[in-house]
Write a protein that holds these residues in place. Sequence first.
Motif, PDB file in Angstrom:
ATOM      1  N   ASP A  84       0.424  -1.604   0.049  1.00 52.40           N
ATOM      2  CA  ASP A  84      -0.407  -0.253  -0.097  1.00 52.40           C
ATOM      3  C   ASP A  84       0.821   1.442  -0.067  1.00 52.40           C
ATOM      4  O   ASP A  84       2.047   0.838  -0.810  1.00 52.40           O
ATOM      5  CB  ASP A  84      -1.071   0.138   0.942  1.00 52.40           C
ATOM      6  CG  ASP A  84       0.073  -0.092   2.221  1.00 52.40           C
ATOM      7  OD1 ASP A  84       0.671   0.155   2.223  1.00 52.40           O
ATOM      8  OD2 ASP A  84      -1.056  -0.081   3.692  1.00 52.40           O
ATOM      9  N   GLN A  85       0.498   2.073   0.429  1.00 58.39           N
ATOM     10  CA  GLN A  85       0.924   4.077   0.481  1.00 58.39           C
ATOM     11  C   GLN A  85       2.501   3.727   1.317  1.00 58.39           C
ATOM     12  O   GLN A  85       3.299   3.946   0.912  1.00 58.39           O
ATOM     13  CB  GLN A  85       0.387   4.935   0.207  1.00 58.39           C
ATOM     14  CG  GLN A  85       1.051   5.819  -0.174  1.00 58.39           C
ATOM     15  CD  GLN A  85       0.052   6.727  -0.097  1.00 58.39           C
ATOM     16  OE1 GLN A  85      -0.896   6.870   0.101  1.00 58.39           O
ATOM     17  NE2 GLN A  85       0.227   8.204  -0.952  1.00 58.39           N
ATOM     18  N   LYS A  86       2.617   2.950   2.335  1.00 54.60           N
ATOM     19  CA  LYS A  86       2.695   3.017   3.159  1.00 54.60           C
ATOM     20  C   LYS A  86       4.499   2.229   3.968  1.00 54.60           C
ATOM     21  O   LYS A  86       4.643   2.029   4.022  1.00 54.60           O
ATOM     22  CB  LYS A  86       1.991   3.344   4.684  1.00 54.60           C
ATOM     23  CG  LYS A  86       1.002   4.519   4.508  1.00 54.60           C
ATOM     24  CD  LYS A  86       0.357   4.998   5.555  1.00 54.60           C
ATOM     25  CE  LYS A  86      -0.043   5.880   5.841  1.00 54.60           C
ATOM     26  NZ  LYS A  86      -1.193   6.279   6.712  1.00 54.60           N
ATOM     27  N   GLN A 144      -5.474   6.514   2.459  1.00 47.12           N
ATOM     28  CA  GLN A 144      -4.492   6.626   2.365  1.00 47.12           C
ATOM     29  C   GLN A 144      -4.361   7.973   0.906  1.00 47.12           C
ATOM     30  O   GLN A 144      -3.531   8.567   1.508  1.00 47.12           O
ATOM     31  CB  GLN A 144      -3.908   5.302   1.943  1.00 47.12           C
ATOM     32  CG  GLN A 144      -4.014   4.679   2.865  1.00 47.12           C
ATOM     33  CD  GLN A 144      -2.515   3.059   2.617  1.00 47.12           C
ATOM     34  OE1 GLN A 144      -1.419   3.598   1.233  1.00 47.12           O
ATOM     35  NE2 GLN A 144      -2.366   2.558   3.747  1.00 47.12           N
ATOM     36  N   GLU A 146      -4.745   7.468  -1.953  1.00 46.47           N
ATOM     37  CA  GLU A 146      -4.356   7.199  -2.902  1.00 46.47           C
ATOM     38  C   GLU A 146      -4.835   6.780  -3.603  1.00 46.47           C
ATOM     39  O   GLU A 146      -4.302   6.875  -4.732  1.00 46.47           O
ATOM     40  CB  GLU A 146      -3.480   5.738  -2.606  1.00 46.47           C
ATOM     41  CG  GLU A 146      -2.651   5.460  -3.462  1.00 46.47           C
ATOM     42  CD  GLU A 146      -1.733   5.905  -4.303  1.00 46.47           C
ATOM     43  OE1 GLU A 146      -1.114   6.872  -3.610  1.00 46.47           O
ATOM     44  OE2 GLU A 146      -1.769   6.514  -5.554  1.00 46.47           O
TER      45      GLU A 146
END
Length: 167
Positions: A84-86, A144, A146
């Motif tokens: 995911d983004q993190k 998030q 995104e």
Amino acid sequence: MSFWPKSRKARRRLTVLLAVAPVLALAVGLALYGMRDSISLFYTPAQAQEAHVKPGRKVQLGGLVQHGSVVKHPGGDVEFVVADQKAAAKVVYHGDLPDLFREGQGIVAEGTFNDQGVFVAKQVLAKHDERYMPREVSKALKKQGEWRGEGAGAPAYDASAYGKPAQ
């Protein structure tokens, strides 16, 4: 001062309530105890890292399959990274992947984390058409910041930007 109401009808209702309440509480408790192994919570890789999911606990891991991360081994084992983004998490799966499984697509994998932090998937669910993204994945990506909308290309996450996959 007495606990019991003065009215005969009220005493009867209170007696029935006191007799039924423990039975109902026991029934609900046994039902929840029986379902504890069948409940699997959904996590993105970042949420799984934050929650410190215990090894062996059945969960669903959702995110986007990182480009260039799919490695197929002889014998049917497949390794890939869900990101995911993190954060990112390494996933190991034995068996045939769904026909629509591709890099950059949203998937949901059901399984458990092992002691090394690798997610051992028992089942991998992929989209069923080109615009579909699993609801949990799209919701987590929207959270998030995104999300790019239906049908938009998935971002290519680089797990090296987040360190090594979730352990």
